[in-house]
Write an enzyme that holds these catalytic residues in place. Structure first.
Site, PDB file in Angstrom:
ATOM      1  N   LYS A 276     -11.342   0.694  -1.220  1.00  0.00           N
ATOM      2  CA  LYS A 276     -11.402   2.145  -1.359  1.00  0.00           C
ATOM      3  C   LYS A 276     -10.780   2.525  -2.699  1.00  0.00           C
ATOM      4  O   LYS A 276     -10.048   1.726  -3.291  1.00  0.00           O
ATOM      5  CB  LYS A 276     -10.727   2.835  -0.185  1.00  0.00           C
TER       6      LYS A 276
ATOM      7  N   ASP B 262      -0.721   1.856  -4.237  1.00  0.00           N
ATOM      8  CA  ASP B 262      -1.612   0.927  -4.939  1.00  0.00           C
ATOM      9  C   ASP B 262      -2.949   1.568  -5.312  1.00  0.00           C
ATOM     10  O   ASP B 262      -3.870   0.877  -5.748  1.00  0.00           O
ATOM     11  CB  ASP B 262      -1.843  -0.342  -4.118  1.00  0.00           C
TER      12      ASP B 262
ATOM     13  N   SER C  54       0.807  -1.213   0.000  1.00  0.00           N
ATOM     14  CA  SER C  54       0.000   0.000   0.000  1.00  0.00           C
ATOM     15  C   SER C  54       0.845   1.271   0.000  1.00  0.00           C
ATOM     16  O   SER C  54       1.606   1.507  -0.928  1.00  0.00           O
ATOM     17  CB  SER C  54      -0.962  -0.043   1.185  1.00  0.00           C
ATOM     18  N   HIS C  55       0.746   2.039   1.063  1.00  0.00           N
ATOM     19  CA  HIS C  55       1.414   3.337   1.164  1.00  0.00           C
ATOM     20  C   HIS C  55       2.785   3.220   1.825  1.00  0.00           C
ATOM     21  O   HIS C  55       3.432   4.228   2.057  1.00  0.00           O
ATOM     22  CB  HIS C  55       0.532   4.257   1.998  1.00  0.00           C
TER      23      HIS C  55
ATOM     24  N   ASP D 145      -1.984   6.845  -3.154  1.00  0.00           N
ATOM     25  CA  ASP D 145      -0.878   6.069  -2.584  1.00  0.00           C
ATOM     26  C   ASP D 145      -0.373   5.024  -3.589  1.00  0.00           C
ATOM     27  O   ASP D 145      -0.843   4.968  -4.726  1.00  0.00           O
ATOM     28  CB  ASP D 145      -1.284   5.421  -1.252  1.00  0.00           C
TER      29      ASP D 145
ATOM     30  N   ASP E 206      -5.476   3.110  -3.652  1.00  0.00           N
ATOM     31  CA  ASP E 206      -6.754   3.131  -2.928  1.00  0.00           C
ATOM     32  C   ASP E 206      -6.893   4.357  -2.014  1.00  0.00           C
ATOM     33  O   ASP E 206      -7.999   4.759  -1.691  1.00  0.00           O
ATOM     34  CB  ASP E 206      -7.027   1.812  -2.173  1.00  0.00           C
ATOM     35  N   ARG E 207      -5.772   4.981  -1.626  1.00  0.00           N
ATOM     36  CA  ARG E 207      -5.876   6.178  -0.772  1.00  0.00           C
ATOM     37  C   ARG E 207      -5.865   7.454  -1.606  1.00  0.00           C
ATOM     38  O   ARG E 207      -5.305   7.474  -2.697  1.00  0.00           O
ATOM     39  CB  ARG E 207      -4.692   6.249   0.183  1.00  0.00           C
TER      40      ARG E 207
END
Ligand code: G1P
Ligand code: ZN
Length: 539
Positions: free
Chosen positions: A375, A278, A112-113, A276, A280-281
């Protein structure tokens, strides 16, 4: 040819808030990934009838990991694999591919982030046919497999070339290399009014989309520049890089400081957003203005009618318990359902599947809707652009008007990082014990009205999950404590501080929350227990 390889269990393969996330040097140990994958396949019956998606955010080790997944899946007689071209697929696009093609699940390789590279982090998000990450009972079953594993199966086929859209075979398994962008872009066109957005994007409106060298670079280029006609260069940090070019691909005030500095400078465009690693953020910025994620969810919900896909009405809305109460006030005004779940997107899935909610979000820069089961960073950006296209107002004015209508929840998250796990566990256990004694007491002028663990009862599968501790005050303020489930370095204590006011709408959150933050630290005894006098990170 299928080889059976003897192996020994690793004891640390329990999934956290979002899949298995580890330091790259841990994830690249001998048989580490192989054990985890075989453990997943061990929990799935009839693999010869099952199809899965494979992709990721382009970080270091993904290319090697993808080849391993293909060969282990083939050795386990999986029917078909859909692999994102060049190994890329964003988390939201992956959810959509699983749902659209009715796949049985997927592996999105991303931490992710978190930063990437040999000294960074690696991760796997394991999704099921729901289109979202597996439920706690499923991850528990997989974890039990990882503790008992003694061998895994791997096929001896050559590495697959991921650069061409083609179909190949490894053993009996069909492998289709797919375009990871096209279906996602089509879905966005169905949700939003692209001609209207195009008018905005080509009318001199200036905006920047920062992909932070993660996977949304190519999605952003196609959507914002090619489809909507925004000038070339609107998307920055647009190439997915194995180490994110040294960036920490977390779209917040600290790690996207370059973007924040731009937006608070003379040269600021009208609007900026970041995603981010991937995808989603999201983070949303206006000129000299930052929209907190909790407010973002409330504002999007309040404006649902502006979006073609929602104009006929929405079901309810949900937030994680740690997220501010701002969206609850909107839900009450709209007279729609409102739900609070533990931290982690997987808890929203049942609420979406059962048509209880349409929108949901988390304070950690996450917003999304029921078009998928993750998300969705680009969705949030297109939603904001749609509000601007309709109102022609600045991001600051849109937010200020929202606060005038509903009041403002000042909100901060204080993170104490790198705490020894035992110290953190003891702090939380002791604090939980102490909760009943806090009720009625006053701290820095705030009197406790309720103090209890947050326990979620899922209305669909009737499971119960405890996540964090909540203290409520008589004026509507709240403090929430929980331990992070995504860290890779000791434990992180997160304290979420919130204060609701209907006047003083444009103050500095750190000033408005100073007393309450101090109260949160006193109540948890964090300084005596960890030696830390200040949080490591305030967001
Ligand atoms: C963090 C966020 C949480 C989010 C998760 C994955 O988890 O707080 O909201 O769902 O990352 O993006 P945590 O480290 O707090 O467990
Ligand atoms: Zn992410």
């Amino acid at each position: 040819m299928i080889e059976i390889i003897k192996t020994k269990p690793y004891t640390d393969q329990k999934m956290g808030t979002a899949g298995l996330r580890k330091k790259t040097r841990i994830a690249t140990q001998e048989n580490y990934l192989e054990n985890f994958l075989q453990s997943i396949f061990n929990t799935i019956p009839d693999l010869d009838k099952k199809s899965f998606l494979i992709g990721g955010d382009g970080r270091y080790y993904n290319k090697i990991a993808i080849q391993k997944i293909i060969k282990i899946a083939a050795a386990n007689n999986v029917k078909k694999l859909y692999v994102g071209q060049n190994g890329l697929v964003s988390t939201p696009a992956g959810s959509h591919i699983i749902l659209k093609n009715k796949l049985d699940g997927g592996f999105v390789l991303s931490a992710s982030h978190n930063p990437g590279g040999l000294n960074g982090d690696f991760g796997i998000k394991y999704a099921t046919s729901s289109g979202g990450q597996c439920q706690p009972s499923e991850s528990e079953a997989i974890y039990n497999q990882t503790l008992a594993i003694s061998e895994y199966k791997i096929a001896d086929c050559p590495d697959i070339d991921l650069s061409h859209l083609t179909t190949l075979k490894c053993e009996n398994t069909e492998i289709e290399i797919i375009d990871p962008y096209i279906d996602y872009i089509e879905m966005m066109k169905e949700i939003f009014d692209f001609p209207k957005l195009k008018k905005l994007a080509t009318s001199g409106f200036r905006f920047v989309f920062d992909a932070m060298n993660g996977v949304t670079g190519p999605y952003g280029k196609r959507i914002f520049e090619q489809e909507l006609g925004a000038p070339q260069g609107t998307v920055i940090n647009a190439s997915p890089l194995e180490d994110f070019g040294g960036l920490h691909p977390d779209p917040n005030l600290i790690y996207a400081k370059h973007l924040v500095d731009l937006m608070y400078s003379e040269a600021a465009p009208d609007f900026a957003a970041a995603n981010d690693g991937d995808g989603d953020r999201n983070m949303i910025l206006g000129q000299s203005f930052f929209v907190s994620p909790s407010d973002c969810l409330a504002i999007l919900t309040d404006n649902y009618k502006l979006i073609p896909a929602y104009k006929n009405g929405i079901y309810g809305v949900a937030k994680s318990a740690a997220t501010s109460m701002a969206v609850k006030r909107v839900a009450d005004a709209l007279n729609i359902g409102f739900y609070e779940v533990p931290t982690g997107w997987k808890y929203f899935i049942h609420l979406m599947d059962s048509n209880r909610i349409t929108f949901c979000g988390e304070e950690s820069f996450g917003a999304g809707a029921s078009h998928i089961r993750e998300k969705d960073g680009i969705w949030a950006v297109l939603f904001w652009l749609s509000i601007v296209a309709d109102t022609r107002k600045s991001i600051k004015d849109i937010t200020l008007e929202h606060w005038k209508k509903y009041g403002r929840s000042y909100y901060l998250r204080n993170d104490f990082e790198g705490i020894p796990q035992e110290t953190a566990d003891k702090l939380m256990a002791d604090l939980e014990q102490k909760l009943p004694t806090l009720v009625g007491k006053t701290f820095n002028g705030f009197t406790v009205s309720e103090a209890e663990p947050f326990i979620y009862h899922d209305p669909v599968d009737h499971s119960s999950n405890k996540n964090g501790l909540v203290i409520r005050f008589t004026d509507g303020s709240r403090i929430v404590y929980r331990l992070s489930g995504t860290g890779t370095n000791g434990a992180t204590l997160r304290t979420y501080i919130e204060r609701y006011v209907t006047d003083k709408l444009l103050e500095d959150p750190e000033i408005m929350l100073r007393e309450l933050s101090a109260a949160a630290h006193t109540i948890s005894d964090v300084t005596a227990r960890t030696g830390k006098t200040e949080p490591d990170i305030i967001t």
